[in-house]
Enzyme design. Sequence first.
Site, mmCIF file in Angstrom:
data_model
loop_
_atom_site.group_PDB
_atom_site.id
_atom_site.type_symbol
_atom_site.label_atom_id
_atom_site.label_comp_id
_atom_site.label_asym_id
_atom_site.label_seq_id
_atom_site.Cartn_x
_atom_site.Cartn_y
_atom_site.Cartn_z
ATOM 1 N N THR A 75 34.583 19.908 36.397
ATOM 2 C CA THR A 75 33.896 21.110 35.438
ATOM 3 C C THR A 75 32.675 20.855 34.666
ATOM 4 O O THR A 75 32.591 19.770 34.398
ATOM 5 C CB THR A 75 35.069 21.412 34.670
ATOM 6 O OG1 THR A 75 36.019 22.321 35.300
ATOM 7 C CG2 THR A 75 34.622 22.579 33.599
ATOM 8 N N ARG A 79 44.774 32.524 39.452
ATOM 9 C CA ARG A 79 45.056 31.661 38.005
ATOM 10 C C ARG A 79 43.491 31.664 37.345
ATOM 11 O O ARG A 79 42.690 31.452 38.220
ATOM 12 C CB ARG A 79 45.531 30.476 38.338
ATOM 13 C CG ARG A 79 45.655 29.524 37.161
ATOM 14 C CD ARG A 79 44.532 28.502 37.048
ATOM 15 N NE ARG A 79 44.480 27.632 35.890
ATOM 16 C CZ ARG A 79 43.470 26.824 35.272
ATOM 17 N NH1 ARG A 79 42.526 27.014 35.972
ATOM 18 N NH2 ARG A 79 43.601 26.044 34.505
HETATM 19 N N1 ASP Z 1 39.061 23.759 32.290
HETATM 20 C C1 ASP Z 1 39.141 23.863 33.684
HETATM 21 C C2 ASP Z 1 40.516 24.874 33.997
HETATM 22 O O1 ASP Z 1 41.398 24.834 33.659
HETATM 23 C C3 ASP Z 1 39.304 22.677 34.558
HETATM 24 C C4 ASP Z 1 38.680 21.516 33.831
HETATM 25 O O2 ASP Z 1 37.963 21.589 32.994
HETATM 26 O O3 ASP Z 1 38.816 20.326 34.652
HETATM 27 O O4 ASP Z 1 39.968 25.729 34.795
#
Ligand code: ASP
Length: 305
Positions: free
Chosen positions: A171, A199
Amino acid sequence: MFGLAIHGGAGSLPRAEMSDELEQRYRAGLARALAAGYAVLQDGGTSLDAVTRAVTLLEDEPLFNAGHGAVFTLDGRNELDSSIMEGGTLQAGAVCGVTRIKNPVLLAREVMEQSEYVMLSGAGAEEFAASRGFQFVPQSYFHTDARWQQLQRIRSGDVSLSALTISHIGTVGAVARDARGQLAAATSTGGMTGKTFGRIGDSPIIGAGTYADNRSCAISATGHGEAFIRAAVAHDIGARMRYGGRSLAQAVSEVVLTELPPLDGEGGVIAIDRDGEIVMEFNSEGMFRASHRAGSSPQIHIYRG
Ligand code: ASP
């Protein structure tokens, strides 16, 4: 004092899966995005343009879980989320569950600047994109073999690598303060590997994954989205500064190291305050991160120390 910080995700990075060669590629990807965003600030550009530029490059880099290289849903699709916020006006824009937009951060910014809304989802977001002349890419644009293999491991019940762990690694986000003192933040993600039922995580949620307020700080988060939503991570850090008189470092540390762990909230944040102080903190084994403040040299780190 202008400055920029970026991240490429946080998690328990399995060192065994991180070769020297791969680590160099991650570092090079971070360096390119940092330099491009920093150049915007150096040329007198706005923090909003700097974070947009940095996140766009990170989305284009296949190593990171955003744009090209995003993780797959359980049924083998890519659904992307992004948000952006400007700290002077508290204007914000976000998109979630988009499937055909090359750079979701650009669409989030378009929502902020060209619509009366803050957040658009799925088909509606893409209808808006079409009305604004955005180019669409086929789903195959987002495909990378590495992410596809990760999905196969999740599908086969491989427990050596959790769905969260491999999604966290990637991310992306950026925070900046420009020479006029304006703060901005942006975040973009493919979400969690093997996600189902549409989701959505914290990344497109203003106050959870992204927040910017000139009175306190700008934040971009990465980690276990469900926990980050419940803890309202990005807004809470700024609120602790505004109402509680905390410094940026204190506020970040309280939220990332004290509030999140009891919620199983693995991950971290990058943050910059109105004085240009930068803090990058995480409760996981590592976080891909880089920063550059005027008058100092660029920093790139993955693990601690
Ligand atoms: N925060 C992101 C999510 O939950 C994933 C991540 O940061 O790795 O979609």
